[in-house]
Design a protein around this motif. Structure first.
Motif, mmCIF file in Angstrom:
data_model
loop_
_atom_site.group_PDB
_atom_site.id
_atom_site.type_symbol
_atom_site.label_atom_id
_atom_site.label_comp_id
_atom_site.label_asym_id
_atom_site.label_seq_id
_atom_site.Cartn_x
_atom_site.Cartn_y
_atom_site.Cartn_z
ATOM 1 N N ALA A 100 60.150 27.228 10.964
ATOM 2 C CA ALA A 100 60.253 28.127 12.120
ATOM 3 C C ALA A 100 59.869 29.547 11.760
ATOM 4 N N MET A 101 60.238 29.983 10.567
ATOM 5 C CA MET A 101 59.969 31.358 10.169
ATOM 6 C C MET A 101 58.556 31.569 9.624
ATOM 7 N N GLU A 102 57.935 30.514 9.117
ATOM 8 C CA GLU A 102 56.660 30.683 8.424
ATOM 9 C C GLU A 102 55.460 30.107 9.163
ATOM 10 N N ASN A 103 55.667 29.271 10.187
ATOM 11 C CA ASN A 103 54.545 28.625 10.860
ATOM 12 C C ASN A 103 53.615 29.651 11.509
ATOM 13 N N GLN A 104 52.342 29.556 11.200
ATOM 14 C CA GLN A 104 51.335 30.442 11.786
ATOM 15 C C GLN A 104 50.314 29.661 12.622
#
Length: 238
Positions: A100-104
């Protein structure tokens, strides 16, 4: 306890003045080792920031003209680019939070709950259902496809030697899930995807674990640690 008490639910975005009290509340009620996941350590404070703060909810009551925090739900919005649940079903707490925090990559919107915490004095007052429903309402406004919950079974720590998947399948005399937290979600209409055996991994030195638990680990092996769902593996050679 008065079961008809008036409970207010508001987001962190609405009540930033309560965030410090909320963290003290969580620290008091969760075992110390539960906050030592590397993923938790890296990302936890970012949940307090917009837009994530719109998906953190606080339950409060007024007692003797004083506002009191009695429950909190923590969650994280994310975009899922893969189109189905097959890969998502294999992801536990650490993996979903990190993704959730890293998905680009973009994708369709989802929300994952991370924890629900209730003051023991107010258990039986439907506080978890109020918090979950507040999150579900926020999910609808966010146009989320679904709310995902990597559930930590609340009574598994009483049965640390039992197989995790078998425990999750236990039923009570009414044919409902045995574990109260799995049962709560089941009653609210959740669909169980599958057990994830390494949902949250907590690694620390022997000194760390002794500090977190107040226990002594003089030799390698597995130890039953209060509030841990499975035995803690200790290797004094590492």
């Amino acid at each position: 306890m008065d079961k008809l008490l008036q409970v207010n639910t508001q987001s962190y975005a609405q009540r930033p003045d309560l965030i410090e009290e909320c963290e003290l509340f969580l620290d008091k009620l969760w075992p110390q080792f539960m906050s030592q996941s590397s993923v938790c350590d890296e990302y936890w404070n970012r949940l307090d920031e917009e837009p994530n703060s719109y998906f953190q909810f606080i339950a409060t009551v007024n007692e003797n003209e004083e506002e009191r925090v009695i429950g909190i739900i923590r969650s994280v919005p994310f975009l899922w680019p893969y189109g189905d649940f097959s890969k998502l079903a294999e992801m536990g707490w650490d993996a979903i939070f990190n993704f959730a925090m890293e998905n680009q990559q973009g994708g369709e919107p989802y929300i994952s709950a991370l924890s629900v915490t209730v003051d023991p004095q107010y258990r039986g007052c439907q506080i978890p259902a109020l918090l979950i429903n507040a999150l579900k309402h926020a999910a609808k406004e966010y146009a989320a496809k679904a709310v995902i919950v990597p559930v930590r079974p609340t009574l598994k720590h009483c049965y640390p030697l039992q197989d995790f998947e078998a425990y999750c399948g236990w039923q009570n005399e009414r044919g409902e899930p045995f574990d109260p937290w799995i049962r709560t979600h089941w009653r609210l209409g959740a669909t169980v995807l599958q057990p994830v055996h390494r949902s949250m991994v907590i690694i620390g030195s022997i000194a760390d674990w002794q500090s977190w638990t107040g226990m002594y680990f003089p030799q390698s092996g597995q130890y039953i640690v209060p509030n841990a769902l499975v035995p803690v593996t200790v290797d004094i050679q590492r």
